[in-house]
Design an enzyme around this catalytic site. Structure first.
Site, short mmCIF file in Angstrom:
data_model
loop_
_atom_site.label_atom_id
_atom_site.label_comp_id
_atom_site.label_asym_id
_atom_site.label_seq_id
_atom_site.Cartn_x
_atom_site.Cartn_y
_atom_site.Cartn_z
N TYR A 186 74.96 24.88 -12.24
CA TYR A 186 76.10 24.62 -11.35
C TYR A 186 77.41 24.94 -12.05
O TYR A 186 77.51 24.95 -13.28
CB TYR A 186 76.11 23.16 -10.86
CG TYR A 186 76.49 22.14 -11.91
CD1 TYR A 186 77.81 21.71 -12.04
CD2 TYR A 186 75.54 21.59 -12.76
CE1 TYR A 186 78.17 20.76 -12.99
CE2 TYR A 186 75.88 20.64 -13.70
CZ TYR A 186 77.20 20.23 -13.82
OH TYR A 186 77.55 19.30 -14.77
N CYS A 187 78.43 25.19 -11.24
CA CYS A 187 79.80 25.37 -11.73
C CYS A 187 80.72 24.50 -10.87
O CYS A 187 80.29 23.45 -10.37
CB CYS A 187 80.21 26.85 -11.73
SG CYS A 187 80.18 27.67 -10.12
#
Length: 349
Positions: free
Chosen positions: A94-95
């Protein structure tokens, strides 16, 4: 293609080999998913450089530089972190919003042959989940508040209860602060508090591990511990909870506090800087008197006066305003296993 999912659909680490946060180190330090590791696609300096180029030159030039930096960083991660992973490796990536940074890494890992899941909406989706859970979860529990003057051994008692398998929510532990003017934690030097977001993540993780059929013990606090605020739903449940008060003679409390706060004896200059904040309340003459006690190492007298003039009156005002009247008062001469047994006895009968 890398698979995407929302946070509410995502099981915990049992499903994934590991959770990878590809944001910059400063973003990761502020808060992250529990048990996540940080493999930045752009570090803080690189991210700032690309952003400046985007605003001052052109988006096209920024994208070219960004792509080169991302490719270089992913290559480094492949040669180090991913080198020993087997073919069954299955990470969750994820970011910030589940966009370019997470998909850049996921695309490369997917091409290698690993099954990769990208968190849809990224960290922002997780934060929404945390806020929602901290609103709805606390009312599902019964809380038991432990109160008492400063130095009464409340934290020690709660730790002993936890060792006996009792559910304890250690708010001061998660906040890394003892909740008062002199409450900053020390480990050879002052240690910072977690960010507000990280504090909330830690609280949620603790609450999710508890059994709603059993009470949760918690120390009487205000809604602010150092610079960190309790979630409103949790704070409301604590104010309505049953309260048990520990009463300990002042002389014993002084000894306990001198044992628990040795850093102020070894760093009297820090203690003086803290006491300056009380000048507007008690006047310069009182502060100068306390400075004299510090300079002459009259520690027992100083702690006794701080308790009598500041801490005990503040406690009397706040406890009556914030919490229910204590249903039980336990008077003790020392904090021991007997104290813990006396607390638990009504709950075990």
């Amino acid at each position: 293609m890398a698979r995407s999912l929302t946070y509410t659909q995502a099981p915990w680490l049992e499903t994934y080999t590991e959770i990878i946060d590809v944001r910059s180190p400063s973003e990761f330090a502020e808060d992250h998913l529990p048990q996540a590791i940080n493999l930045p696609i752009l570090d803080d300096e690189q991210r700032a450089k690309v952003g400046t180029l985007y605003k001052q030159v052109s988006p096209f030039q920024a994208r070219k530089l960004g792509a080169a930096l991302v490719a270089r960083n992913i290559a480094q991660h492949l040669e180090s972190h991913f080198a020993a992973k087997d073919k069954d490796y299955h990470p969750l990536v994820y970011c910030w919003r589940g966009g370019q940074r997470s998909h850049s890494l996921a695309g490369v890992l997917n091409q290698i042959g690993w099954r990769v899941t990208v968190l849809e909406g990224g960290y922002k989706t997780y934060r929404t989940y945390v806020r929602q859970q901290l609103e709805t979860l606390p009312p599902q529990f019964t809380f038991q508040v432990l109160s008492g003057f400063t130095g009464s051994g409340k934290t020690y008692i709660l730790h002993q209860l936890a060792q006996r398998g009792v559910q304890v929510l250690d708010l001061e532990g998660w906040a890394n602060h003892r909740g008062s003017l002199l409450g900053q934690q020390w480990h050879d030097k002052p240690t910072p508090q977690p960010s507000q977001k990280q504090f909330e993540s830690l609280l949620l993780l603790a609450l999710q591990r508890f059994d709603a059929s059993q009470p949760i013990w918690v120390e009487a606090e205000s809604n602010k511990i150092g610079q960190r605020y309790l979630p409103p739903s949790l704070w409301q449940q604590m104010k309505q909870a049953n309260c048990i008060e520990i009463q300990l003679p002042q002389g014993i409390r002084i000894e306990r506090l001198l044992h628990e706060y040795p850093h102020f004896i070894s760093h009297p200059d820090v203690l003086k800087r803290k006491l300056v904040y009380l000048k507007s309340r008690y006047g310069g003459q009182t502060i100068r008197h306390w400075y004299h006690l510090i300079d002459t190492e009259q520690w027992h007298t100083l702690v006794g006066e701080l308790l009598s003039h500041h801490y005990d009156p503040a406690y009397r005002r706040s406890i009556g305003h914030l919490y229910q009247e204590a249903s039980r008062i336990i008077e003790i001469d020392e904090v021991s296993d007997t104290t813990v047994e006396a607390l638990l006895e009504p709950f075990e009968s």
